[in-house]
Design a protein around this motif. Structure first.
Motif, PDB file in Angstrom:
ATOM      1  N   MET A 182       2.869  15.332  -1.152  1.00 14.64           N
ATOM      2  CA  MET A 182       2.868  13.876  -1.176  1.00 14.64           C
ATOM      3  C   MET A 182       3.979  13.415  -2.111  1.00 14.64           C
ATOM      4  O   MET A 182       3.864  13.515  -3.333  1.00 14.64           O
ATOM      5  N   ALA A 183       5.082  12.949  -1.524  1.00 14.55           N
ATOM      6  CA  ALA A 183       6.225  12.517  -2.325  1.00 14.55           C
ATOM      7  C   ALA A 183       5.819  11.401  -3.283  1.00 14.55           C
ATOM      8  O   ALA A 183       4.946  10.576  -2.973  1.00 14.55           O
ATOM      9  N   ARG A 184       6.449  11.381  -4.426  1.00 13.43           N
ATOM     10  CA  ARG A 184       6.200  10.304  -5.378  1.00 13.43           C
ATOM     11  C   ARG A 184       6.927   9.052  -4.891  1.00 13.43           C
ATOM     12  O   ARG A 184       8.151   9.020  -4.784  1.00 13.43           O
ATOM     13  N   LEU A 185       6.158   8.024  -4.544  1.00  8.97           N
ATOM     14  CA  LEU A 185       6.736   6.804  -4.005  1.00  8.97           C
ATOM     15  C   LEU A 185       7.362   5.963  -5.114  1.00  8.97           C
ATOM     16  O   LEU A 185       7.011   6.093  -6.292  1.00  8.97           O
ATOM     17  N   ARG A 186       8.285   5.093  -4.718  1.00 13.65           N
ATOM     18  CA  ARG A 186       8.972   4.254  -5.698  1.00 13.65           C
ATOM     19  C   ARG A 186       8.008   3.233  -6.290  1.00 13.65           C
ATOM     20  O   ARG A 186       7.237   2.586  -5.562  1.00 13.65           O
ATOM     21  N   VAL A 187       8.025   3.083  -7.592  1.00 13.70           N
ATOM     22  CA  VAL A 187       7.167   2.120  -8.291  1.00 13.70           C
ATOM     23  C   VAL A 187       8.021   1.395  -9.328  1.00 13.70           C
ATOM     24  O   VAL A 187       8.151   1.853 -10.467  1.00 13.70           O
ATOM     25  N   GLU A 188       8.599   0.271  -8.923  1.00  8.33           N
ATOM     26  CA  GLU A 188       9.449  -0.491  -9.839  1.00  8.33           C
ATOM     27  C   GLU A 188       9.077  -1.966  -9.879  1.00  8.33           C
ATOM     28  O   GLU A 188       8.973  -2.550 -10.956  1.00  8.33           O
ATOM     29  N   SER A 189       8.882  -2.588  -8.717  1.00 10.73           N
ATOM     30  CA  SER A 189       8.538  -4.007  -8.704  1.00 10.73           C
ATOM     31  C   SER A 189       7.068  -4.182  -9.084  1.00 10.73           C
ATOM     32  O   SER A 189       6.278  -3.230  -9.107  1.00 10.73           O
ATOM     33  N   LEU A 190       6.682  -5.419  -9.379  1.00 10.80           N
ATOM     34  CA  LEU A 190       5.296  -5.718  -9.743  1.00 10.80           C
ATOM     35  C   LEU A 190       4.341  -5.326  -8.623  1.00 10.80           C
ATOM     36  O   LEU A 190       3.298  -4.700  -8.870  1.00 10.80           O
ATOM     37  N   TRP A 191       4.693  -5.682  -7.385  1.00  5.11           N
ATOM     38  CA  TRP A 191       3.801  -5.370  -6.268  1.00  5.11           C
ATOM     39  C   TRP A 191       3.713  -3.867  -6.034  1.00  5.11           C
ATOM     40  O   TRP A 191       2.653  -3.352  -5.665  1.00  5.11           O
ATOM     41  N   GLU A 192       4.807  -3.158  -6.214  1.00  3.37           N
ATOM     42  CA  GLU A 192       4.760  -1.703  -6.096  1.00  3.37           C
ATOM     43  C   GLU A 192       3.826  -1.106  -7.138  1.00  3.37           C
ATOM     44  O   GLU A 192       3.075  -0.163  -6.858  1.00  3.37           O
ATOM     45  N   ARG A 193       3.852  -1.631  -8.342  1.00  2.00           N
ATOM     46  CA  ARG A 193       2.977  -1.128  -9.398  1.00  2.00           C
ATOM     47  C   ARG A 193       1.501  -1.347  -9.051  1.00  2.00           C
ATOM     48  O   ARG A 193       0.642  -0.512  -9.339  1.00  2.00           O
ATOM     49  N   LEU A 194       1.210  -2.465  -8.413  1.00  2.00           N
ATOM     50  CA  LEU A 194      -0.171  -2.783  -8.076  1.00  2.00           C
ATOM     51  C   LEU A 194      -0.672  -2.008  -6.861  1.00  2.00           C
ATOM     52  O   LEU A 194      -1.825  -1.588  -6.820  1.00  2.00           O
ATOM     53  N   VAL A 195       0.204  -1.805  -5.885  1.00  3.25           N
ATOM     54  CA  VAL A 195      -0.241  -1.313  -4.583  1.00  3.25           C
ATOM     55  C   VAL A 195       0.035   0.173  -4.360  1.00  3.25           C
ATOM     56  O   VAL A 195      -0.794   0.878  -3.789  1.00  3.25           O
ATOM     57  N   VAL A 196       1.185   0.673  -4.807  1.00  3.85           N
ATOM     58  CA  VAL A 196       1.604   2.026  -4.427  1.00  3.85           C
ATOM     59  C   VAL A 196       0.709   3.127  -5.009  1.00  3.85           C
ATOM     60  O   VAL A 196       0.242   3.997  -4.269  1.00  3.85           O
ATOM     61  N   PRO A 197       0.438   3.158  -6.329  1.00  3.95           N
ATOM     62  CA  PRO A 197      -0.465   4.219  -6.810  1.00  3.95           C
ATOM     63  C   PRO A 197      -1.827   4.174  -6.140  1.00  3.95           C
ATOM     64  O   PRO A 197      -2.428   5.222  -5.872  1.00  3.95           O
ATOM     65  N   ALA A 198      -2.294   2.963  -5.834  1.00 10.99           N
ATOM     66  CA  ALA A 198      -3.587   2.840  -5.155  1.00 10.99           C
ATOM     67  C   ALA A 198      -3.516   3.401  -3.738  1.00 10.99           C
ATOM     68  O   ALA A 198      -4.498   3.947  -3.227  1.00 10.99           O
ATOM     69  N   PHE A 199      -2.362   3.277  -3.085  1.00 14.40           N
ATOM     70  CA  PHE A 199      -2.192   3.833  -1.747  1.00 14.40           C
ATOM     71  C   PHE A 199      -2.451   5.337  -1.754  1.00 14.40           C
ATOM     72  O   PHE A 199      -3.183   5.864  -0.910  1.00 14.40           O
ATOM     73  N   VAL A 200      -1.874   6.042  -2.710  1.00 13.39           N
ATOM     74  CA  VAL A 200      -2.065   7.486  -2.811  1.00 13.39           C
ATOM     75  C   VAL A 200      -3.504   7.796  -3.236  1.00 13.39           C
ATOM     76  O   VAL A 200      -4.117   8.752  -2.749  1.00 13.39           O
ATOM     77  N   TYR A 201      -4.050   6.992  -4.135  1.00 13.21           N
ATOM     78  CA  TYR A 201      -5.433   7.159  -4.595  1.00 13.21           C
ATOM     79  C   TYR A 201      -6.412   7.037  -3.431  1.00 13.21           C
ATOM     80  O   TYR A 201      -7.305   7.878  -3.256  1.00 13.21           O
ATOM     81  N   PHE A 202      -6.242   6.009  -2.582  1.00 16.44           N
ATOM     82  CA  PHE A 202      -7.121   5.822  -1.435  1.00 16.44           C
ATOM     83  C   PHE A 202      -6.944   6.955  -0.427  1.00 16.44           C
ATOM     84  O   PHE A 202      -7.911   7.404   0.193  1.00 16.44           O
ATOM     85  N   PHE A 203      -5.707   7.402  -0.232  1.00 15.00           N
ATOM     86  CA  PHE A 203      -5.448   8.513   0.683  1.00 15.00           C
ATOM     87  C   PHE A 203      -6.200   9.761   0.220  1.00 15.00           C
ATOM     88  O   PHE A 203      -6.850  10.444   1.019  1.00 15.00           O
ATOM     89  N   ALA A 204      -6.103  10.058  -1.076  1.00 12.83           N
ATOM     90  CA  ALA A 204      -6.791  11.227  -1.611  1.00 12.83           C
ATOM     91  C   ALA A 204      -8.304  11.080  -1.530  1.00 12.83           C
ATOM     92  O   ALA A 204      -9.033  12.067  -1.387  1.00 12.83           O
ATOM     93  N   GLN A 205      -8.790   9.848  -1.608  1.00 13.42           N
ATOM     94  CA  GLN A 205     -10.225   9.620  -1.482  1.00 13.42           C
ATOM     95  C   GLN A 205     -10.690   9.911  -0.054  1.00 13.42           C
ATOM     96  O   GLN A 205     -11.770  10.488   0.152  1.00 13.42           O
ATOM     97  N   LEU A 206      -9.879   9.542   0.927  1.00 13.94           N
ATOM     98  CA  LEU A 206     -10.216   9.817   2.326  1.00 13.94           C
ATOM     99  C   LEU A 206     -10.042  11.288   2.670  1.00 13.94           C
ATOM    100  O   LEU A 206     -10.824  11.855   3.439  1.00 13.94           O
ATOM    101  N   TYR A 207      -8.988  11.901   2.114  1.00 16.84           N
ATOM    102  CA  TYR A 207      -8.641  13.290   2.423  1.00 16.84           C
ATOM    103  C   TYR A 207      -8.477  14.067   1.114  1.00 16.84           C
ATOM    104  O   TYR A 207      -7.365  14.286   0.651  1.00 16.84           O
TER     105      TYR A 207
END
Length: 405
Positions: A182-207
Motif C-alpha cells: 500500500m503506497a504512502r499517499l500524498r498528505v499535504e493539503s488540509l483535506w488530504e490530512r483529514l481524508v487520506v490516512p482515514a482512507f487507508v485505515y478504512f481499507f485495512a478495517q475492511l481487509y
C-alpha cells in the motif's frame, strides 16, 4: 396529570435509548480492537527476506492515461531501479491527450536506466475497463520476454531504488505468488490530512492485512499501485481477462489469485509513494465516490447496512457525549466518551505512519461522516444513470469504471 406523567416517561426512554446505543457502539469498538485482525496496527511491512542466488527476470507494466503531470516524479524512479537481474519497463499509453507517451520517451532518453517500451492498445472494447485493457496489452508485450515476475504499478507511484529487489526477495523467500504494498499517499493539503490516512485505515478495517497473508483465510486484497505477481500465476488465473469489468481491480486481482490457490501478501509501504495530489475535497470526493457503491455490489440493502454501521460505530460516540451533556445523563456521556476514546486510539498508529499531528485522531467521526456522504453520493449517481467520467473517458455504467489512481 396524564400529560405531565407522559413527558418524564418519554424523556427517560429517550435517555435509555442513548445509553444503550452508545453501549452497542462501545461493544462494536472493543470487538474491532481485538477481533478484526488488529487492523489498526501499522507494523505489517515486507516480511523477512533473503537475496536469491539467481535474480529472476521482471517486466514492469505501467498503465497510464493523461499522466504527464506526475510522470516526471514517478517514471525516473522506476527506470533507476537497482535490480541485479534482467528488468524492463512497459508503459502503456491508454489514449492520453496530454502527451504522456512522448513525455515518457523523453524521460527515458534523459535519465537512462532500465529499458523502456511505450505502446498503446487503442480504445478498450465493450466489456473492458480502460486500465485493465492497458494492463492486458502490457502483459501481452511482456510475455514475449518470458519474465518470472510482473510488477504492476500505477503511473503516479514513485519507487525507492531498491523497491523492486525487495519485492522480489520477499516473494522468493516466502514463496508468495503476489506481493503488494500500500503506497504512502500524498498528505499535504488540509483535506488530504483529514481524508487520506482515514482512507487507508478504512481499507485495512475492511481487509485486515494479517488475514490477507494467511492461506487459510478467505480475505483477499491488494493495492493496485504496487503489485508484484508471479507471471505463471497471472497466466493460470487469466489475469486480467478474468477481472476485465472489475471496478476495484486490485481487490478482484487478489481474489482471483487467492481463489486459485495462490499465496498472497499485502502490507504498508515505507518507500513506495504516490505523487498524485488531491488538494481539494472535490478531488478526494471523486476518488472515493466513483467506486464506493461498486464496493457494495450496487446493493441497496448493503448500502443501508453500511450507512447504519458507519453511523453506529463512528457517529454515535460523539453524539452520545453531546446528548449526555445536554440531558444531564452521565451514563450516556461516559459510554460515548469511552467508545470515542477507543476509536481515537485505533487511529493514532495510522496518523503516525503518515507523520500527521495526533490532534486529528478525535476528528475521525467527522471524516467518517464525509465517507458516508461519499458512499451515498456514489449510489445516487448510479441510480440517476449518469455513468461516471474519469480522465476524459465517460462510462455508461459505473461497473465499467476503472479503478485508476
Amino acid at each position: 396529570m396524564a400529560l405531565w406523567r407522559t413527558g418524564p416517561v418519554g424523556q427517560t426512554a429517550r435517555v435509555s435509548a442513548i445509553v444503550w446505543t452508545a453501549a452497542v457502539s462501545l461493544a462494536a469498538w472493543l470487538w474491532l480492537l481485538l477481533c478484526q485482525g488488529y487492523f489498526w496496527r501499522t507494523d505489517v511491512r515486507l516480511p523477512p527476506r533473503l537475496d536469491p542466488v539467481d535474480w529472476p527476470s521482471v517486466c514492469v507494466v505501467v498503465p497510464a492515461r493523461d499522466e504527464a503531470a506526475v510522470l516526471p516524479e514517478s517514471l525516473p524512479s522506476l527506470l533507476a531501479q537497482d535490480y541485479p537481474g534482467r528488468a524492463e519497463v512497459f508503459l502503456i499509453d491508454d489514449g492520453s491527450t496530454d502527451g504522456t507517451g512522448e513525455l515518457a520517451r523523453e524521460l527515458a532518453a534523459r535519465h537512462g536506466g532500465l529499458p523502456l517500451t511505450v505502446d498503446s492498445p487503442g480504445e478498450p472494447p465493450a466489456g473492458w475497463a480502460g486500465k485493465l485493457w492497458a494492463v492486458r496489452h502490457g502483459i501481452a508485450l511482456a510475455r514475449a520476454r518470458e519474465p518470472e515476475y510482473l510488477l504492476l504499478t500505477d503511473a503516479d507511484i514513485a519507487h525507492a531504488p531498491d523497491s523492486l529487489r525487495e519485492l522480489v526477495a520477499a516473494a522468493r523467500t516466502g514463496g508468495l505468488d503476489l506481493v503488494s504494498q500500500m503506497a504512502r499517499l500524498r498528505v499535504e493539503s488540509l483535506w488530504e490530512r483529514l481524508v487520506v490516512p482515514a482512507f487507508v485505515y478504512f481499507f485495512a478495517q475492511l481487509y485486515p492485512f494479517r488475514w490477507i497473508g494467511r492461506k487459510e483465510a478467505r480475505t483477499a486484497a491488494a493495492a493496485g499501485g504496487c503489485v508484484l505477481l508471479r507471471a505463471d500465476t497471472a497466466y493460470r488465473a487469466r489475469i486480467p481477462d478474468a477481472i476485465r469489468q472489475a471496478v476495484i481491480d486490485d481487490v478482484a486481482l487478489a481474489r482471483a489469485v487467492k481463489g486459485g490457490g495462490g499465496h498472497i501478501w499485502l502490507g504498508l509501504a515505507e518507500r513506495v509513494d504516490s505523487v498524485r495530489p488531491y488538494p481539494r475535497l472535490h478531488d478526494l470526493w471523486r476518488m472515493v465516490s466513483r467506486s464506493a457503491y461498486a464496493q457494495l455490489r450496487h446493493s441497496p440493502v448493503l448500502l443501508l447496512g453500511t450507512v447504519a454501521g458507519l453511523a453506529l460505530v463512528y457517529l454515535v460516540p460523539p453524539a452520545a457525549v453531546v446528548a449526555g451533556a445536554v440531558t444531564g445523563d452521565p451514563a450516556a456521556a461516559v459510554t460515548g466518551a469511552l467508545a470515542w476514546l477507543v476509536m481515537t486510539a485505533t487511529y493514532v498508529p495510522m496518523l503516525r505512519h503518515y507523520h500527521q499531528p495526533l490532534w486529528l485522531a478525535p476528528l475521525l467521526p467527522f471524516t467518517a461522516f464525509l465517507y458516508l456522504l461519499m458512499t451515498v453520493d456514489s449510489a445516487v449517481q448510479h441510480y440517476r444513470g449518469r455513468g461516471a467520467a474519469w480522465k476524459g473517458r465517460t462510462y455508461a455504467r459505473p461497473d465499467a469504471v476503472p479503478d485508476e489512481g
